[in-house]
Every structure is written in C-alpha cells, then in structure tokens.
Design a protein around this motif. Structure first.
Motif, mmCIF file in Angstrom:
data_model
loop_
_atom_site.group_PDB
_atom_site.id
_atom_site.type_symbol
_atom_site.label_atom_id
_atom_site.label_comp_id
_atom_site.label_asym_id
_atom_site.label_seq_id
_atom_site.Cartn_x
_atom_site.Cartn_y
_atom_site.Cartn_z
ATOM 1 N N ALA A 107 44.087 84.012 88.890
ATOM 2 C CA ALA A 107 42.974 83.794 89.810
ATOM 3 C C ALA A 107 42.569 82.332 89.791
ATOM 4 O O ALA A 107 42.456 81.720 88.722
ATOM 5 C CB ALA A 107 41.776 84.664 89.418
ATOM 6 N N VAL A 108 42.375 81.762 90.979
ATOM 7 C CA VAL A 108 41.897 80.380 91.063
ATOM 8 C C VAL A 108 40.402 80.407 91.354
ATOM 9 O O VAL A 108 39.915 81.225 92.131
ATOM 10 C CB VAL A 108 42.640 79.591 92.151
ATOM 11 N N THR A 109 39.668 79.522 90.700
ATOM 12 C CA THR A 109 38.214 79.488 90.843
ATOM 13 C C THR A 109 37.758 78.045 91.005
ATOM 14 O O THR A 109 38.439 77.099 90.584
ATOM 15 C CB THR A 109 37.516 80.079 89.605
ATOM 16 N N TYR A 110 36.584 77.892 91.623
ATOM 17 C CA TYR A 110 35.979 76.569 91.751
ATOM 18 C C TYR A 110 35.005 76.294 90.610
ATOM 19 O O TYR A 110 35.043 75.268 89.970
ATOM 20 C CB TYR A 110 35.260 76.441 93.091
ATOM 21 N N SER A 111 34.100 77.241 90.388
ATOM 22 C CA SER A 111 33.097 77.058 89.332
ATOM 23 C C SER A 111 33.013 78.351 88.530
ATOM 24 O O SER A 111 32.640 79.397 89.066
ATOM 25 C CB SER A 111 31.733 76.720 89.943
ATOM 26 N N LEU A 112 33.328 78.274 87.271
ATOM 27 C CA LEU A 112 33.303 79.449 86.405
ATOM 28 C C LEU A 112 32.745 79.031 85.057
ATOM 29 O O LEU A 112 33.140 78.002 84.500
ATOM 30 C CB LEU A 112 34.725 80.002 86.238
#
Length: 534
Positions: free
Chosen positions: A367-372
């Motif tokens: 999974a790609v995320t911007y803000s985690l």
C-alpha cells in the motif's frame, strides 16, 4: 451560592413527588365523577393561541425578517441540550470530562432550565481552549444539527430574506452552523466568560439571554415579520412580539414524517465532518458507550492481533467470529500474466482499506500512503510505502513496487465518511495497464475510524472497537485496455472514468474536492505530516 439553590430544588422535587402528584390524581378522579366539569372552559383551554407552522405561507417572504430559536423549533427533537454538550465535552475535551458530564445527569433532572444549563456549561467548557471548541462547532456539530433539522421550519426560514436566531445555546456552539448552512444573519445566544484563550466555564456578565427581552433590545421599536416558537410560555411571549406568529407543535415534530430533512434537501451538502462519535450521545446512549468501552477495547486488541499475527484464512474466520462483517461482491481478478503486479484502485473510507482488501484476496499487497503515523506504520500487517508528493519520484516508486507485486492505491488521498468521492489523482493511471477498481465502503454504529484533527494512530483502534463494523468490498473487474493510457486515453480521462465507475457502484456522488479542502475545513491545515529530519 449554587449549593443552596440546588438543595431547594431537590426539596421542591421531593415535595412534588409526595404531595403534588397524589393531589393531582385525586382531583382527576373527582373530575371524572362529574364534579368540576366545564365543557366550554375545556374547549377554550385547548384552543392554540397561534396557528401551526404548517399554516405559514412561503410566498412573498423574500424581504421579511424571521426570528426563532434553534432548540425546540429548528431542531425536531425536543430533547435537552445534553447530547450537544456531550459532543463538545468528548470531542473537544476528553473522555474523563465526558464521563463527569454523564455523572451529572441525576442532578440535572432536578434543576430548572437555567441551573441545568449553567451546570452543563461549567462541566463542558471549564479549561477548554477556544480554538478547540470552535473546531467542534465547525467540524462536528453541524452533522448532528442537520440530521435533526425540521424541514417544515427550515422551508419557512429559507423563504425569508433576513433570519435572526435567539437561543440560550452558547453562541460558539451554533453560530458557525447557523451562518454557514442556514444563511442566518445574526445569532443572539449565551456568551461564555474566558481568560486569555481558555474558557472558565462561567457565563459572561449578561448571563442567559431572555428571548423576549433580547428581541426588544435587538429590534427596538421595530417588530420582526415572522416569529416561530414552541408551545412553551416563554416562546409564546417571545413570538407575541412579532407581526405574525406560528407554533411548532410537539406532535408535529415527533410524528410528522414530512418534518424529517432528507439528505438531498440539505441546504448545503455535508461532505466533510470530524469527531469520533457516530451516534447522537443522549444520556442513555452515552451510558451504553461507557459500559461498552472495556469490552470494546479488549475486542479491538484481539482483532488487531488476529490481523497482524495469523494467516489470512484464520484471521478472516476469527474476525467474522468477533463481529466484523465483510461483504464481498464481484469476481476476484486473476493474476497478471505480464510479469507486473495488478494495480488495485480503491475508494478510501478508513486507514484499514488495504488491510481488508489484502485479507479478502488472501495474499500480501503493498500500500502506498502520503501521510501515515509511525504507530500505524509499525502495526500494519502489510508493506507500506510512503510517497513524497513529488510526481516524478512517486511515479518511479510506484513503478518499482508494481514490478515486485500487486499494489493498492487510494487516489482520493484522504478518507471521506459521507457518500461522496473526492477528486482522483491521475498519477496511478500512468503506471499500469491492468487496473482493477475496488469499491469499498464501511458502516459503523459507535465510533468513526478516521479523524482530521485527532490522533491518527488511534484510527484503527476506534474502528475495531465498534460492536459490529461492516466492510463492503466490491470488485468491478479489470478496466478494458481501450479505456487506459495504453489505449490512447489521457491519465485524467482514465482517473475520471474510474471515479465515476466507483461512484456508480456505491451510489455516491463525484466531487472535485481534494485532501487540502478537507483538512483546511476540519483542521485548519493542509493535512500533511512533516517527517522529522535526522
């Protein structure tokens, strides 16, 4: 000063229970035997002094002024202010403050209107920061006000040119909703005392406004054109100062289906809202929540552990056994035969979307995320890759992950709770020819598993604390080659087509709103988590 008044009220309530009630029952029996009967008097007493709001004409009102209250008039429910104070106490304060407010319920039962409000205001607001309360008034309360809005009263209000609200609600709780959603020009409410950036929990010197006196002070010798109020004596006096007066009957609010405001009639679409509570916290509902919390927290830890440590098949069985409902629709796509992974494009409802998708597919995904948050990244039972918002660098990162296996992306960039889809980023469309749209949706009945202004690391915990959360996973099949970039379509056309396809499958509405729009409204920032440099 307050304690003697409370003691007197308690004594008055006891005397009422032991003396007034038996006397009333005795008088009722005497009347039933034929004494003290006066049919003409009875009929005159039942005649309402003012017509119902349903009798108010909506024509030629554009230049007129309307006055009313939000409680008991604009809102359908005749419940006390308690649920809305509980929302402020829980969302802007803490769970301890919310519990103290719940404990005050027995005391509130024996107090009159003014003392009841003073006690709730003190418990709810003492020590709270102004900006936190303002945030709740902007991001949390409007949802519950809209769901409880009286359609018949709103139609009268919307037909007028100028709208002024007089209420004993603290002005900071209702002003943003009234002005932003209902177009109210002025709000006269209870003013709270503050020191610096904090509320003290006391009222300002003006105290609780008396509506009829506040109306005289506001308009002077001029009379408003229309006044709406309940059947209470205070409201009768209030609307008597208007040229036309109408009453919102209690029976109409409770039993008339035409007073319910449907979502499509909302004065302004409710796309974004914040807060953890997914229910209106009445005293009984709040009590159930606190009784559930110990079991809910234990259940959340169990569900989280199952997802992290156990194989997919076993974790799926145990998750369903614990109360999680997963509804799968559509055909699960076959593995790509081109040596690259499949790109799953999902709607974004909670942080756990990729986790549930991976569980349903029974295979690992990236999974790609911007803000985690670091905590969420640590406990994630799957590989997560951070994006930088640099289009070229993010494209290279996603291409690399696709060459190693299947990838899941949420092009909205942030979650949305309501039946709307935010604008899709088109970057994903440039990277893969085999794209599988997956329509995901959730239903919760106690806690929301997303937040814009709270601690994001608690999002999975709150979602998993729900007694019976429901996850819907709908596979729409691979996008035909001719509708991808490989077939000659631009990345924007592909992204917009998939957005419309997912919205149609869910019955949602497409928007052009973005992550920035959401966070600027709910949290006053752009929603970017800045990583510390080492």
């Amino acid at each position: 000063m307050v304690f003697p008044l409370v003691l007197l009220k308690l004594l008055d309530w006891i005397l009422y229970q032991f003396l007034a009630t038996p006397c009333y029952l005795a008088a009722t029996k005497i009347r039933n035997y034929g004494f003290l009967r006066n049919p003409s008097l009875k009929s005159s007493q039942q005649a309402p002094p003012y017509p119902s709001v349903t009798k108010c004409s909506l024509e030629c009102r554009a230049s007129q002024t309307l006055v009313c209250d939000i409680h008991g008039t604009l809102l359908r429910s005749d419940q006390s202010f308690f649920p809305y104070f509980m929302l402020v106490a829980f969302e802007s304060g803490s769970i301890v403050r919310a519990f103290l407010l719940l404990l005050s319920c027995p005391l509130l039962l024996v107090l009159d209107h003014e003392l009841k409000l003073r006690v709730m205001i003190f418990i709810t607001f003492s020590g709270l920061r102004k900006k936190d309360v303002k945030s709740v008034g902007r991001a949390v309360l409007p949802k519950f006000f809209l769901e409880n809005l009286n359609l018949q009263v709103y139609e009268v209000l919307a037909s007028t040119g100028r709208r002024v609200i007089f209420t004993t609600f603290p002005r900071v709780m209702v002003e943003w909703f009234l002005k932003e959603y209902l177009g109210v020009s002025d709000v006269v409410g209870t003013e709270l005392h503050s020191v610096g950036n904090y509320y003290t929990g006391f009222l300002s010197e003006s105290g609780l406004p008396m509506k009829h006196k506040a109306l005289k002070d506001f308009f002077g010798d001029n009379k408003p054109d229309i006044g709406l109020g309940s059947s209470s004596p205070h409201d009768q006096l209030f609307i008597s100062l208007c040229k036309e007066a109408y009453v919102v009957n209690k029976e109409d609010r409770k039993n008339n289906a035409s007073s319910v405001m449907p979502r499509e009639r909302y004065p302004k679409p409710l796309v974004f809202h914040d807060g953890r509570l997914a229910f209106l916290p009445t005293p009984s509902a709040t009590l159930y929540m606190f009784l559930w919390l110990p079991l809910g927290l234990t259940l959340a830890i169990f569900r989280l552990s199952v997802g992290i440590f156990l194989p997919y098949k076993i974790s799926l069985i145990l998750a369903c056994w614990s109360g999680i409902r997963i509804r799968v629709k559509g055909c699960i796509p076959s593995k790509s035969d081109k040596g690259k992974g499949v790109l799953y494009v999902c709607t974004h409802r909670t942080l756990l979307d990729p986790v549930f998708l991976s569980t349903v597919l029974k295979k690992p995904l990236t999974a790609v995320t911007y803000s985690l948050s670091k905590v969420s990244e640590f406990i994630a039972p799957m590989k997560t890759v951070r994006l930088t918002r640099d289009r070229q660098q993010d494209g290279e990162t996603m291409q690399k992950q696709l060459s190693e296996g299947d990838l899941v992306v949420c092009p909205e960039g942030t979650t949305c709770r309501e039946p709307y889809l935010l604008r899709f980023s088109s970057l994903f469309a440039e990277l893969a020819d085999e794209i599988v749209p997956v329509a995901m949706n959730v239903h919760v009945n106690m806690f929301y598993g997303t937040t814009a202004s709270g601690l994001k690391c608690l999002d999975p915990i709150f979602f998993l604390m729900n007694p019976i959360p429901v996850y819907h996973v709908h596979f729409l099949g691979k996008v035909p080659r001719e509708l991808t970039c490989a077939g000659g379509r631009s990345s924007f056309e592909v992204a917009n087509h998939i957005q419309r396809q997912l919205a149609s499958a869910l019955g949602f509405e497409c928007t052009t709103l973005t992550r920035k729009d959401k966070y600027m409204m709910l949290a006053g920032n752009e929603g970017i988590v800045h990583q510390s440099k080492k």
